[in-house]
Design an enzyme around this catalytic site. Structure first.
Site, PDB file in Angstrom:
ATOM      1  CG  LEU A  29      -1.924  -0.886   1.375  1.00  0.00           C
ATOM      2  CD1 LEU A  29      -2.898  -0.838   2.702  1.00  0.00           C
ATOM      3  CD2 LEU A  29      -2.823  -1.094   0.045  1.00  0.00           C
ATOM      4  CE  LYS A  77      11.511  -3.604   5.808  1.00  0.00           C
ATOM      5  NZ  LYS A  77      10.598  -3.333   7.151  1.00  0.00           N
ATOM      6  CD  GLU A  89      25.226   7.963  14.009  1.00  0.00           C
ATOM      7  OE1 GLU A  89      24.305   7.654  15.135  1.00  0.00           O
ATOM      8  OE2 GLU A  89      25.931   9.045  14.493  1.00  0.00           O
ATOM      9  CG  ASN A  98      12.292   1.271   6.203  1.00  0.00           C
ATOM     10  OD1 ASN A  98      13.481   2.102   6.395  1.00  0.00           O
ATOM     11  ND2 ASN A  98      10.855   1.005   5.956  1.00  0.00           N
ATOM     12  N   GLY A 137       9.828 -14.801  16.446  1.00  0.00           N
ATOM     13  CA  GLY A 137      10.197 -15.451  14.448  1.00  0.00           C
ATOM     14  C   GLY A 137      11.463 -14.481  14.986  1.00  0.00           C
ATOM     15  NE  ARG A 162       9.840 -22.767  10.521  1.00  0.00           N
ATOM     16  CZ  ARG A 162       9.623 -22.500   9.502  1.00  0.00           C
ATOM     17  NH1 ARG A 162       8.267 -22.485   9.033  1.00  0.00           N
ATOM     18  NH2 ARG A 162      10.145 -22.040   8.699  1.00  0.00           N
ATOM     19  CB  THR A 163      15.422 -21.865  12.279  1.00  0.00           C
ATOM     20  OG1 THR A 163      14.225 -21.980  11.550  1.00  0.00           O
ATOM     21  CG2 THR A 163      16.766 -22.165  11.383  1.00  0.00           C
ATOM     22  CE  LYS A 166      16.051 -16.775  10.173  1.00  0.00           C
ATOM     23  NZ  LYS A 166      15.345 -17.008   9.067  1.00  0.00           N
ATOM     24  N   GLY A 241      -0.590  -3.561  12.354  1.00  0.00           N
ATOM     25  CA  GLY A 241       0.962  -3.461  11.843  1.00  0.00           C
ATOM     26  C   GLY A 241       0.439  -1.990  11.151  1.00  0.00           C
TER      27      GLY A 241
HETATM   28  P1  ATR Z   1      11.784 -11.577   6.513  1.00  0.00           P
HETATM   29  O1  ATR Z   1      13.993 -11.286   7.319  1.00  0.00           O
HETATM   30  O2  ATR Z   1      12.514 -11.447   4.980  1.00  0.00           O
HETATM   31  O3  ATR Z   1      11.673 -11.166   7.317  1.00  0.00           O
HETATM   32  P2  ATR Z   1      11.740 -14.162   6.351  1.00  0.00           P
HETATM   33  O4  ATR Z   1      14.006 -14.357   7.467  1.00  0.00           O
HETATM   34  O5  ATR Z   1      11.646 -15.465   5.868  1.00  0.00           O
HETATM   35  O6  ATR Z   1      11.678 -12.884   6.545  1.00  0.00           O
HETATM   36  O7  ATR Z   1      11.730 -14.751   8.184  1.00  0.00           O
HETATM   37  C1  ATR Z   1      10.227 -14.707   8.438  1.00  0.00           C
HETATM   38  C2  ATR Z   1      10.176 -15.296   9.607  1.00  0.00           C
HETATM   39  O8  ATR Z   1       8.536 -16.194   9.941  1.00  0.00           O
HETATM   40  C3  ATR Z   1      10.780 -16.348  10.519  1.00  0.00           C
HETATM   41  O9  ATR Z   1      11.181 -16.221  11.590  1.00  0.00           O
HETATM   42  C4  ATR Z   1      10.136 -17.869  10.492  1.00  0.00           C
HETATM   43  O10 ATR Z   1      11.587 -18.435  10.830  1.00  0.00           O
HETATM   44  P3  ATR Z   1      12.704 -19.958   9.965  1.00  0.00           P
HETATM   45  O11 ATR Z   1      13.875 -18.342  10.529  1.00  0.00           O
HETATM   46  O12 ATR Z   1      12.244 -20.669  11.477  1.00  0.00           O
HETATM   47  O13 ATR Z   1      12.064 -19.290   9.669  1.00  0.00           O
HETATM   48  C5  ATR Z   1       9.345 -17.198  10.365  1.00  0.00           C
HETATM   49  N1  ATR Z   1       8.295 -18.893   9.929  1.00  0.00           N
HETATM   50  C6  ATR Z   1       7.624 -18.789   8.862  1.00  0.00           C
HETATM   51  N2  ATR Z   1       7.332 -19.507   8.462  1.00  0.00           N
HETATM   52  C7  ATR Z   1       7.213 -20.207   9.404  1.00  0.00           C
HETATM   53  C8  ATR Z   1       6.163 -21.081   9.955  1.00  0.00           C
HETATM   54  N3  ATR Z   1       5.266 -22.235   8.599  1.00  0.00           N
HETATM   55  N4  ATR Z   1       6.146 -21.295  11.459  1.00  0.00           N
HETATM   56  C9  ATR Z   1       6.719 -20.912  12.188  1.00  0.00           C
HETATM   57  N5  ATR Z   1       7.888 -19.970  12.289  1.00  0.00           N
HETATM   58  C10 ATR Z   1       7.938 -19.324  10.574  1.00  0.00           C
END
Ligand code: ATR
Length: 273
Positions: A29, A77, A89, A98, A137, A162-163, A166, A241
């Site tokens: 948007l 980004k 900075e 952004n 996240g 989830r991961t 990170k 948001g």
């Molecule tokens: P960006 O950096 O562009 O914001 P991204 O790195 O793809 O986007 O981040 C997306 C976030 O959503 C990540 O924290 C991702 O978790 P992973 O690091 O495990 O990939 C999270 N995410 C995406 N799909 C998901 C899912 N099905 N369940 C839980 N977390 C999810």
């Protein structure tokens, strides 16, 4: 790479063309909002959107001589950090850009997401002292959220992703506590920074059903996510948001044009149409 203060950013007097880059970009948007403000403020300019692939970002930034400013959205980004000749900075500390100012041969990267998130909470009189924030996240926006929370006085920040590695990397850089994905910790405010919710049927798969009277914030501004719908039905305060989006855009506009555009009901309604 030169790190500069935002006040030193040189402005190009002949700014005309602006755009937002991302992938996907169709839903953005930003063009609607910026073109509305350009028009209201009688600035002779145009704002468009541009779909790019990762490989094309550098070439695009370097080749477009007649573009004065670029907004950067998911997933670029971080990518654009590699092509900026200077960073403010905030862009440097968040490692997230952004907003780009193109001036002569310079590609200056800035970050207005921090301001956007911070201002949206200030509007609600949020005070961070003795509060715990729970971040879901570990994507590109998280560092901006953390810096804004710190600015608001939040000292305790727990991150879950989830991961896990990170989340651990961010925890090391920004002094956060890591929690396993799936575990719900005690918090005052929880912020969904994942991409889950962009599709209406998306579910985080986390159980917040026992949580009441807390703040649930979703970075996603449209549509209303299941995360927020569920939280609201359990008597929690919810924030989407929208205001963060508007404030980051307002700041970008101010950086490019030297005018702080108004955010009023009409502007907010632009996002609802
Ligand atoms: P960006 O950096 O562009 O914001 P991204 O790195 O793809 O986007 O981040 C997306 C976030 O959503 C990540 O924290 C991702 O978790 P992973 O690091 O495990 O990939 C999270 N995410 C995406 N799909 C998901 C899912 N099905 N369940 C839980 N977390 C999810």
């Amino acid at each position: 790479m030169q790190i500069i203060g935002i006040l030193n950013v040189p402005r190009n007097k002949n700014m005309k063309k602006y755009l937002v880059i991302g992938n996907p970009i169709e839903h953005s948007l930003s063009p609607k909002l910026h073109n509305y403000w350009l028009n209201k403020n009688k600035i002779d300019g145009n704002y468009e959107k541009k779909l790019l692939t990762e490989e094309k970002v550098g070439e695009f930034l370097r080749s477009n001589q007649n573009i004065s400013g670029i907004n950067v959205t998911v997933p670029f980004k971080k990518t654009v950090l590699n092509y900026c000749t200077e960073l403010t900075e905030l862009a440097s500390s968040s490692q997230s850009v952004n907003t780009i100012i193109l001036s002569n041969d310079k590609i200056i990267g800035d970050n207005t997401d921090v301001y956007g998130f911070e201002q949206s909470l200030k509007d609600l009189n949020f005070h961070g002292l003795n509060k715990t924030a729970f971040i879901l996240g570990a994507g590109g926006v998280v560092a901006s959220v953390v810096i804004a929370l710190n600015n608001l006085g939040v000292k305790n920040i727990v991150i879950s992703n989830r991961t896990k590695n990170k989340a651990e990397a961010l925890a090391k850089d920004y002094n956060l506590v890591v929690s396993d994905w799936g575990k719900i910790v005690d918090f005052d405010i929880v912020i969904n920074c994942t991409s889950i919710g962009l599709n209406q049927d998306d579910s985080l798969g986390l159980d917040f059903s026992e949580v009441k009277d807390k703040i649930f914030y979703d970075i996603i501004y449209k549509p209303k996510t299941k995360f927020l719908i569920d939280a609201e039905s359990s008597d929690n305060q919810i924030i989407d948001g929208k205001m963060m989006f508007l404030y980051q855009a307002q700041k970008s506009f101010e950086i490019w044009h030297g005018i702080k555009p108004e955010i009023n009901k009409e502007v907010i309604n632009l996002l609802n149409d």
